[in-house]
Design a protein around this motif. Structure first.
Motif, PDB file in Angstrom:
ATOM      1  N   LEU A  28     -34.060   6.034  54.408  1.00 15.33           N
ATOM      2  CA  LEU A  28     -34.517   6.476  53.093  1.00 15.33           C
ATOM      3  C   LEU A  28     -33.317   6.848  52.224  1.00 15.33           C
ATOM      4  O   LEU A  28     -32.322   7.376  52.721  1.00 15.33           O
ATOM      5  CB  LEU A  28     -35.455   7.674  53.229  1.00 15.33           C
ATOM      6  N   HIS A  29     -33.451   6.591  50.927  1.00 10.04           N
ATOM      7  CA  HIS A  29     -32.331   6.734  50.009  1.00 10.04           C
ATOM      8  C   HIS A  29     -32.674   7.625  48.821  1.00 10.04           C
ATOM      9  O   HIS A  29     -33.846   7.845  48.515  1.00 10.04           O
ATOM     10  CB  HIS A  29     -31.909   5.363  49.467  1.00 10.04           C
ATOM     11  N   LEU A  30     -31.650   8.071  48.138  1.00  9.44           N
ATOM     12  CA  LEU A  30     -31.798   8.750  46.858  1.00  9.44           C
ATOM     13  C   LEU A  30     -30.700   8.267  45.924  1.00  9.44           C
ATOM     14  O   LEU A  30     -29.663   7.767  46.360  1.00  9.44           O
ATOM     15  CB  LEU A  30     -31.768  10.272  47.026  1.00  9.44           C
ATOM     16  N   ASP A  31     -30.952   8.409  44.625  1.00 11.92           N
ATOM     17  CA  ASP A  31     -29.949   8.146  43.597  1.00 11.92           C
ATOM     18  C   ASP A  31     -29.506   9.481  43.031  1.00 11.92           C
ATOM     19  O   ASP A  31     -30.341  10.293  42.614  1.00 11.92           O
ATOM     20  CB  ASP A  31     -30.520   7.270  42.483  1.00 11.92           C
ATOM     21  N   GLU A  33     -25.820   5.439  43.624  1.00 11.94           N
ATOM     22  CA  GLU A  33     -27.128   4.915  43.978  1.00 11.94           C
ATOM     23  C   GLU A  33     -27.251   4.695  45.484  1.00 11.94           C
ATOM     24  O   GLU A  33     -26.270   4.446  46.181  1.00 11.94           O
ATOM     25  CB  GLU A  33     -27.386   3.593  43.249  1.00 11.94           C
ATOM     26  N   ASN A  34     -28.476   4.796  45.972  1.00 14.56           N
ATOM     27  CA  ASN A  34     -28.829   4.454  47.350  1.00 14.56           C
ATOM     28  C   ASN A  34     -28.036   5.238  48.394  1.00 14.56           C
ATOM     29  O   ASN A  34     -27.552   4.689  49.383  1.00 14.56           O
ATOM     30  CB  ASN A  34     -28.681   2.950  47.584  1.00 14.56           C
ATOM     31  N   VAL A  35     -27.924   6.538  48.161  1.00 15.93           N
ATOM     32  CA  VAL A  35     -27.343   7.434  49.164  1.00 15.93           C
ATOM     33  C   VAL A  35     -28.359   7.611  50.289  1.00 15.93           C
ATOM     34  O   VAL A  35     -29.526   7.939  50.047  1.00 15.93           O
ATOM     35  CB  VAL A  35     -27.006   8.807  48.542  1.00 15.93           C
ATOM     36  N   VAL A  36     -27.958   7.390  51.529  1.00 12.97           N
ATOM     37  CA  VAL A  36     -28.861   7.557  52.668  1.00 12.97           C
ATOM     38  C   VAL A  36     -29.023   9.044  52.969  1.00 12.97           C
ATOM     39  O   VAL A  36     -28.048   9.738  53.237  1.00 12.97           O
ATOM     40  CB  VAL A  36     -28.330   6.827  53.916  1.00 12.97           C
ATOM     41  N   GLU A  63     -36.405   8.339  47.056  1.00 12.23           N
ATOM     42  CA  GLU A  63     -37.289   7.382  47.721  1.00 12.23           C
ATOM     43  C   GLU A  63     -38.062   8.124  48.804  1.00 12.23           C
ATOM     44  O   GLU A  63     -37.485   8.941  49.533  1.00 12.23           O
ATOM     45  CB  GLU A  63     -36.468   6.262  48.372  1.00 12.23           C
ATOM     46  N   TYR A  64     -39.348   7.858  48.894  1.00 11.35           N
ATOM     47  CA  TYR A  64     -40.150   8.450  49.963  1.00 11.35           C
ATOM     48  C   TYR A  64     -41.171   7.419  50.431  1.00 11.35           C
ATOM     49  O   TYR A  64     -41.470   6.458  49.725  1.00 11.35           O
ATOM     50  CB  TYR A  64     -40.840   9.744  49.501  1.00 11.35           C
TER      51      TYR A  64
END
Length: 310
Positions: free
Chosen positions: A69-72, A57-60, A119-120
């Protein structure tokens, strides 16, 4: 309408304070509360986790002086590299979060794919086309890290729900169009995708079937009369061509959420581009959050992905 006006993000270098407005009105729980009276049989969906599936979770994927901004990431740790699915949440371009895509991502990952909930920047923070730039940057980041996430960078699909579906269609129909790329984001990879899954997202903002108004105008920088160019440019229908990848439309029983779809299909058919339409009868918008429609959404999605990639 709830808003968080100050956000603290924790990253490996320490604490970074970032100030921006967040609209928290669109959530799974708030949607459930609205729908339960009309659909008393619904249940919030859960997911099955594959034995070799991993989640980070919450990879930059993007960072500058003002914003991170992050993604899972959901992926299988087996030897075979899997196709990657980029997942874009809905919320009228103003609300929602990547967390809303986790259950769907986990379930599709268990079927042999790698999924990334993105995330955007939303419209309270940044207007069109910044959110499009963000997702395309995430695609480049994921491809740059294909080995880490165990994906095949040449087999990427973009999936979005509601306003995220609109974005997914636009991202797919503007493959490598420099007008839709962030010139400041440096990557060795392209943002090209090989398939689109549009879950109840419109294809045209100004169209006889469309009912878009205040929410769209807020994201697009004005009403159609004030900013017609953005309304036209943000419509995937206007970019559909012989270069558009295969597309799956999964729709509710409300016609307004697929405005422009049939016109788009006519262009796809003319160019012999594979496409499917799956309508979930008697379903509300946001059906993908809930059983019994969640399972149907997963089946349609994975059948389409299997056809395109496997």
């Amino acid at each position: 309408m709830k808003k968080i006006l100050f956000v603290l993000l924790f990253v490996s270098q320490g604490i970074i304070a970032q100030s921006y407005s967040v609209d928290t009105s669109y959530t799974v729980k708030s949607t459930y509360a609205k729908l339960i009276k009309k659909y008393p049989f619904i249940k919030i969906a859960g997911a099955n986790k594959g034995i070799n599936d991993s989640k980070i979770e919450n990879v930059v994927y993007y960072k500058n002086a003002n914003r991170t901004l992050h993604l899972d990431a959901f992926f299988n740790k087996g030897k075979k590299r899997n196709p990657g699915i980029i997942m874009i949440h809905g919320g009228g371009w103003r609300s929602g979060s990547k967390d809303q895509m986790q259950i769907l991502a986990q379930e599709i990952t268990a079927k042999g794919y790698s999924c990334f909930a993105i995330e955007y920047r939303l419209s309270l923070e940044a207007k069109y086309p910044q959110g499009i730039y963000d997702v395309k940057n995430a695609i480049k980041f994921i491809k740059d890290n294909a080995k880490k996430f165990n994906i095949d960078p040449d087999k990427i699909a973009v999936l979005g729900c509601s306003s995220g579906g609109q974005m997914a269609a636009l991202i797919g129909t503007t493959n490598e169009d420099i007008a839709f790329e962030d010139a400041h984001y440096k990557s060795k990879s392209s943002s090209r995708v090989q398939a689109i899954i549009d879950v109840d997202g419109i294809l045209a903002f100004k169209h006889p079937e469309s009912a878009e108004g205040e929410m769209a105008a807020f994201w697009l920088g004005g009403t159609y009369d004030e900013n017609p160019e953005n309304w036209k440019q943000a419509s995937a229908l206007n970019h559909t061509s012989k270069n558009t990848p295969p597309i799956l439309f999964i729709n509710s029983s409300f016609d307004r959420f697929h405005a422009g779809r049939d016109d788009m299909i006519a262009i796809l058919n003319q160019n012999k581009i594979y496409n499917e339409v799956k309508t979930i009868q008697n379903s509300p918008h946001s059906f993908w959050f809930f059983q019994p429609w969640f399972d149907e959404t997963v089946v349609y999605t994975t059948q389409f992905l299997d056809r395109i990639f496997k």
